[in-house]
Design an enzyme around this catalytic site. Structure first.
Site, PDB file in Angstrom:
ATOM      1  N   GLY A 239     -14.735   8.920   9.463  1.00 19.76           N
ATOM      2  CA  GLY A 239     -15.693   8.438  10.441  1.00 19.76           C
ATOM      3  C   GLY A 239     -15.751   9.144  11.775  1.00 19.76           C
ATOM      4  N   ARG A 278     -17.838  13.897   7.406  1.00 13.64           N
ATOM      5  CA  ARG A 278     -18.813  14.534   8.286  1.00 13.64           C
ATOM      6  C   ARG A 278     -18.197  15.614   9.166  1.00 13.64           C
ATOM      7  NH1 ARG A 278     -23.486  11.721  10.216  1.00 13.64           N
ATOM      8  NH2 ARG A 278     -22.415   9.797   9.691  1.00 13.64           N
ATOM      9  N   ARG A 314     -31.929  12.328   6.835  1.00  9.39           N
ATOM     10  CA  ARG A 314     -31.276  11.658   7.959  1.00  9.39           C
ATOM     11  C   ARG A 314     -32.238  11.275   9.101  1.00  9.39           C
ATOM     12  NH1 ARG A 314     -27.629  13.091  10.780  1.00  9.39           N
ATOM     13  NH2 ARG A 314     -26.471  11.147  10.663  1.00  9.39           N
ATOM     14  N   CYS A 346     -46.057  13.352   1.784  1.00 15.02           N
ATOM     15  CA  CYS A 346     -47.185  12.506   2.167  1.00 15.02           C
ATOM     16  C   CYS A 346     -46.731  11.170   2.745  1.00 15.02           C
ATOM     17  CB  CYS A 346     -48.065  12.276   0.953  1.00 15.02           C
ATOM     18  SG  CYS A 346     -48.491  13.835   0.193  1.00 15.02           S
TER      19      CYS A 346
HETATM   20  N1  LLP Z   1     -14.310   6.807   3.732  1.00 13.55           N
HETATM   21  C1  LLP Z   1     -15.154   5.857   3.344  1.00 13.55           C
HETATM   22  C2  LLP Z   1     -14.651   4.687   2.610  1.00 13.55           C
HETATM   23  C3  LLP Z   1     -16.536   5.959   3.660  1.00 13.55           C
HETATM   24  O1  LLP Z   1     -17.373   5.007   3.289  1.00 13.55           O
HETATM   25  C4  LLP Z   1     -16.997   7.092   4.372  1.00 13.55           C
HETATM   26  C5  LLP Z   1     -18.410   7.256   4.696  1.00 13.55           C
HETATM   27  C6  LLP Z   1     -16.064   8.084   4.729  1.00 13.55           C
HETATM   28  C7  LLP Z   1     -14.725   7.896   4.412  1.00 13.55           C
HETATM   29  C8  LLP Z   1     -16.444   9.316   5.460  1.00 13.55           C
HETATM   30  O2  LLP Z   1     -16.993   9.065   6.714  1.00 13.55           O
HETATM   31  P1  LLP Z   1     -17.325  10.315   7.657  1.00 13.55           P
HETATM   32  O3  LLP Z   1     -16.017  10.950   8.046  1.00 13.55           O
HETATM   33  O4  LLP Z   1     -18.170  11.268   6.877  1.00 13.55           O
HETATM   34  O5  LLP Z   1     -18.047   9.732   8.791  1.00 13.55           O
HETATM   35  N2  LLP Z   1     -25.261   8.955   5.157  1.00 13.55           N
HETATM   36  C9  LLP Z   1     -24.801   8.594   6.476  1.00 13.55           C
HETATM   37  C10 LLP Z   1     -23.293   8.461   6.534  1.00 13.55           C
HETATM   38  C11 LLP Z   1     -22.726   7.485   5.529  1.00 13.55           C
HETATM   39  C12 LLP Z   1     -21.233   7.363   5.578  1.00 13.55           C
HETATM   40  C13 LLP Z   1     -20.731   6.547   4.451  1.00 13.55           C
HETATM   41  N3  LLP Z   1     -19.312   6.412   4.363  1.00 13.55           N
HETATM   42  C14 LLP Z   1     -25.317   9.621   7.487  1.00 13.55           C
HETATM   43  O6  LLP Z   1     -26.016  10.550   7.087  1.00 13.55           O
HETATM   44  O7  LLP Z   1     -25.060   9.492   8.699  1.00 13.55           O
END
Ligand code: LLP
Length: 421
Positions: A239, A278, A314, A346
């Site tokens: 996150g 991310r 996004r 569209c």
């Molecule tokens: N661990 C779990 C259990 C998760 O659900 C997620 C992301 C991560 C790790 C990784 O989080 P990160 O480090 O990538 O923030 N599609 C959305 C983001 C969805 C994130 C879902 N879970 C966007 O484009 O902002």
């Protein structure tokens, strides 16, 4: 820091001109930088140095085999959330004991496949899931290592659609119920309770919610140990946010995050896992697109690209901002113009940016969406029968297409006509 920089007046991916790749591959396409992926993984690995740890890349962010292999070769584990991701991780050569299985709705088939293929741990999200894992593991004569994902009821202060740690979210079990569920888990056959899992959301740009959540996890660890559980691993989720604009954002660094982890849970002596997605992939990828038309509207100018919402969802889905830059570096001092930057799909929602100040652009010019490496290609669809865009990986002065653009026949031939037609 990433490796998409202007050099001699044009954008490069490491040592390759982006325009050369566009000429070879056609647009639109996703382009990743190996050095950036490696650097970002390394930042996390370094941030946790001195503690027993594993960085389990949340491969939902970008799951191409070449990306997984790049990271796995550095020692990364993988956080998977489906049978498909599990299979992808295995196919990229990641051993089962480096794969963590997260997700709120694991099916029996997925649980069985992971137990048979080897799994580091399941992050269990509910009591019914716990019972199913126990039943399947016992029937296979195996023991499933598990953590329980607790929901700490902490506000991650991020976009509502990607916030997961509040009690109203579907994730985890309420931390207040944790001791009872751990007691239940410990008594089940086929289950080895090894730790605690927490993940509060994505694109966090403030460390305070982590601090609150991890302190609750530390307290719970002590309580569970007092209850007789051998808590030895903490999965602290992912996150950590990234800067989406070059100018004014300075989210906390992985080193700050690592220091926070040490400060809040370090004294417990647990092995630490984190699941960043991310921050590893986001700024390691761009989406390259070409201007099809510049259209003069009523009081506004539209820049119509060949990339669309199906390629990068996004902005439409989260109102997300992506910096969009011309591949040819604008001359210093050139007067910028306001554009509404849109795709050909569209729907009015197929808008990447409104009133975005850009140097003057013309049909045929290339642009790059920055910070598109995470949740870009993986969230793409073939809406409007637009083929999934290719993915390309650069490394030094080399590049390779790591996913081909399907042709129309490939897409159409996935459909079948029933015999009565
Ligand atoms: N661990 C779990 C259990 C998760 O659900 C997620 C992301 C991560 C790790 C990784 O989080 P990160 O480090 O990538 O923030 N599609 C959305 C983001 C969805 C994130 C879902 N879970 C966007 O484009 O902002």
């Amino acid at each position: 820091m990433d490796h998409f920089l202007y050099r001699d007046g044009e954008l490069y991916a490491e040592d390759v001109p982006v325009a050369d790749i566009a000429a070879a591959v056609g647009t639109p396409f996703y382009l990743y930088s190996t050095a950036t992926l490696q650097r970002h993984y390394q930042l996390f690995d370094d941030a946790l140095s001195g503690m027993e740890h594993m960085v389990c890349y949340a491969m939902k962010a970008a799951s191409n085999q070449a990306i997984l292999k790049t990271l796995a070769d550095l020692g990364a584990g993988m956080d998977v959330v489906s049978g498909g991701e599990y299979a992808r991780a295995k196919a990229a050569g990641v051993p089962g004991d480096r794969i963590v299985f997260s997700g709120v709705g694991k099916t029996r088939a997925e649980i069985r496949a992971a137990l048979e293929g080897g799994i580091r741990q399941f992050n269990v999200e509910s009591e019914p899931e716990l019972l199913v894992i126990s039943e399947i593991a016992a029937s296979l004569g195996k023991t499933a290592p598990i953590t329980i994902r607790v929901n700490p009821d902490v506000d991650a202060k991020t976009h509502a659609k990607i916030s997961t740690g509040k009690s109203e979210n579907k994730f985890g079990i309420p931390i207040s119920k944790a001791r009872a569920v751990y007691a239940e888990a410990a008594a089940l056959p086929g289950i080895d309770v090894i730790g605690i899992d927490v993940h509060i959301g994505s694109q966090l740009t403030d460390l305070e919610p982590y601090e609150l959540a991890y302190r609750k996890v530390a307290e719970l660890t002590e309580q569970l140990r007092a209850d007789g559980h051998n808590i030895r691993r903490l999965d602290l989720g992912g996150g950590l946010g990234i800067p989406y604009t070059r100018s004014n954002e300075a989210p906390p660094l992985p080193s700050d995050y690592g220091a926070l982890i040490k400060r809040t849970v370090g004294y417990l002596g647990c092995e630490i896992e984190i699941e960043p997605g991310r921050l590893i992939a986001g700024n390691a990828g761009i989406l390259v697109s070409r201007v099809i038309y510049v259209k003069q509207g009523e009081g506004r100018q539209f820049l119509i690209l060949d990339g669309a919402m199906n390629d990068l969802i996004r902005p439409a889905m989260y109102d997300a901002h992506h910096d969009i830059v011309p591949v040819v570096e604008p001359e210093a001092g050139v007067e910028q113009q306001a554009y509404d930057i849109v795709g050909p799909v569209c729907e009015t929602g197929d808008t990447f940016a409104k009133n975005r100040m850009m140097p003057p652009l013309q049909a045929g010019d290339l642009v790059a969406f920055r910070s598109a490496g995470a949740y870009g290609a993986v969230m793409a669809s073939e809406y409007n029968t637009r083929p999934l865009v290719p993915e390309v990986l650069a490394k030094g002065d080399q590049f390779a297409v790591i996913r081909q653009r399907p042709d129309f026949d490939e897409i159409i031939n996935r459909d079948t006509i029933p015999p009565w037609l």
